[in-house]
Structure formats: C-alpha cells, structure tokens
Design an enzyme around this catalytic site. Structure first.
Site, PDB file in Angstrom:
ATOM      1  CE1 TYR A   1      -4.112  -1.946   0.651  1.00  0.00           C
ATOM      2  CE2 TYR A   1      -2.654  -3.274   2.014  1.00  0.00           C
ATOM      3  CZ  TYR A   1      -3.857  -3.114   1.351  1.00  0.00           C
ATOM      4  OH  TYR A   1      -4.795  -4.113   1.386  1.00  0.00           O
TER       5      TYR A   1
ATOM      6  CG  ASN B   1     -10.926  -2.022  -8.050  1.00  0.00           C
ATOM      7  OD1 ASN B   1     -11.455  -1.573  -9.057  1.00  0.00           O
ATOM      8  ND2 ASN B   1      -9.975  -2.950  -8.086  1.00  0.00           N
TER       9      ASN B   1
ATOM     10  CB  CYS C   1      -7.713  -4.130  -5.472  1.00  0.00           C
ATOM     11  SG  CYS C   1      -9.226  -5.062  -5.637  1.00  0.00           S
ATOM     12  CG  HIS C   2      -5.906  -9.970  -6.746  1.00  0.00           C
ATOM     13  ND1 HIS C   2      -6.566  -9.396  -7.820  1.00  0.00           N
ATOM     14  CD2 HIS C   2      -4.936 -10.757  -7.261  1.00  0.00           C
ATOM     15  CE1 HIS C   2      -6.001  -9.843  -8.943  1.00  0.00           C
ATOM     16  NE2 HIS C   2      -5.015 -10.658  -8.632  1.00  0.00           N
TER      17      HIS C   2
ATOM     18  CD  GLU D   1      -2.490 -12.557 -10.337  1.00  0.00           C
ATOM     19  OE1 GLU D   1      -1.466 -11.883 -10.096  1.00  0.00           O
ATOM     20  OE2 GLU D   1      -3.603 -12.037 -10.540  1.00  0.00           O
TER      21      GLU D   1
END
Length: 188
Positions: A122, A145, A153-154, A180
């Site tokens: 962040y 979002n 945003c993850h 991912e």
C-alpha cells in the site's frame, strides 16, 4: 486499454449490459457499457446481483440489460483464461466512470504498473503516486475498486507481507494470489 469517462452525474443515461459468470472464486457479476467493462462484483448470488443491478441503474441512469449485444464477450473469454491458470494481464477496455479523483488515480496506477504474478505494498503504491503518506487512502481506494480482478487490487499487500484487507474476503484474495503463483496454493 482504458477509456477515460466521467461519472454521468445523472445528466445522461448510459446503457449497460450485465451477466454472471462462474469462476474459480465463485460467481462474478460483470457489467459493461459501450466504453468498456464498468463493474465486477464477487460472490454474485441472486441477492447481490439484484443489489448490483439497482445500484448500477442509479449510477448510470439506465436499467442494465442482460447480455444483449456481446459487450461482455471479450471480458468473459479473458476471465475464463485467467481462471484456467493462463497468465493474462486482462487488458480490457475499461469504463472508469464509477470512480473519480484520487481513487481513480490509484486504480489506474495499479492497473498500469502491477503485472500478473507480482504484488505491491500500500505504501509503495502511495509513493509511486507521489503521496508517500497516503497508504491508508490507497487502501480505501482498493476497497472502492469497481473492477476487482481486472484492476488487480488483490495484488496490493501490507509492507510486512500480510495480506491486508479485501472486499471479496481474504480467502478470495488468497485464492487469486495463489492462482498467480504469488502464494502457495492451499492444501485443501
């Protein structure tokens, strides 16, 4: 690719199409305007879908219609590939009209600079925007979002390695990061 669009402010109705698709994290509500994907919502059961349709009608000034002309076809195809484990940056046309100001700036930076399989803190994202003291405001932008997964945003985590918060729930964030390759996949 994204398309700059201002919020309608009730001055002009913006037609939208919607659908719900199954994904590796449960049903996703998707909506698009002619400008691009405008909304993604997690856990799209019947009640949440009804709330999203009411909210979108109010925000866009027109009742969304269920998948009428194919505006969502490319988003569906790309999300299917993503959830099948194929690395995809999900670079789709986006309609940014449901976000403004600092939140839009944060989300655009996130979409442009944090690729598949990576994470950012962040505070680091705030520094990239030239606002090093704005880590909490970045967190608030993540929570607001309108395009999660596509505007990833993850991928925003705490500087100490903690997951931080997530509007779709921390288990959903873990699943996306595992997909991912950022986190190990859960054992069960």
């Amino acid at each position: 690719m994204d398309i700059e669009a201002e919020a309608t402010g009730g001055t002009r109705a913006v037609p939208a199409e919607w659908t719900v698709v199954e994904s590796g994290i449960g049903p996703l509500f998707l909506a698009a305007t002619e400008r691009g994907l405008v909304r993604v919502e997690f856990h799209a059961d019947a009640a949440r879908r009804a709330r999203m349709l009411d909210r979108l009608a109010g925000q866009l000034g027109a009742e969304p219609v269920e998948c009428a002309s194919g505006l969502l076809a490319e988003a569906i195809r790309r999300l299917d590939r993503y959830f099948a484990g194929e690395p995809d940056d999900l670079a789709l046309p986006l309609d940014w009209s449901l976000t403004t100001g600092f939140n839009r700036q944060v989300l655009r930076e996130l979409a442009a600079t944090v690729p598949y399989g990576t994470v950012v803190g962040y505070g680091e994202l705030a520094r990239r925007l030239g606002q090093p003291g704005a880590a909490q405001a970045v967190g608030a932008a993540m929570g607001a979002n309108p395009l999660p997964v596509v505007v990833p945003c993850h991928r925003v985590v705490e500087s100490d390695g903690g997951l931080g918060g997530f509007g779709g729930g921390l288990e959903t964030k873990r699943q996306l990061l595992a997909l991912e390759g950022v986190l190990p996949a859960p054992l069960f």
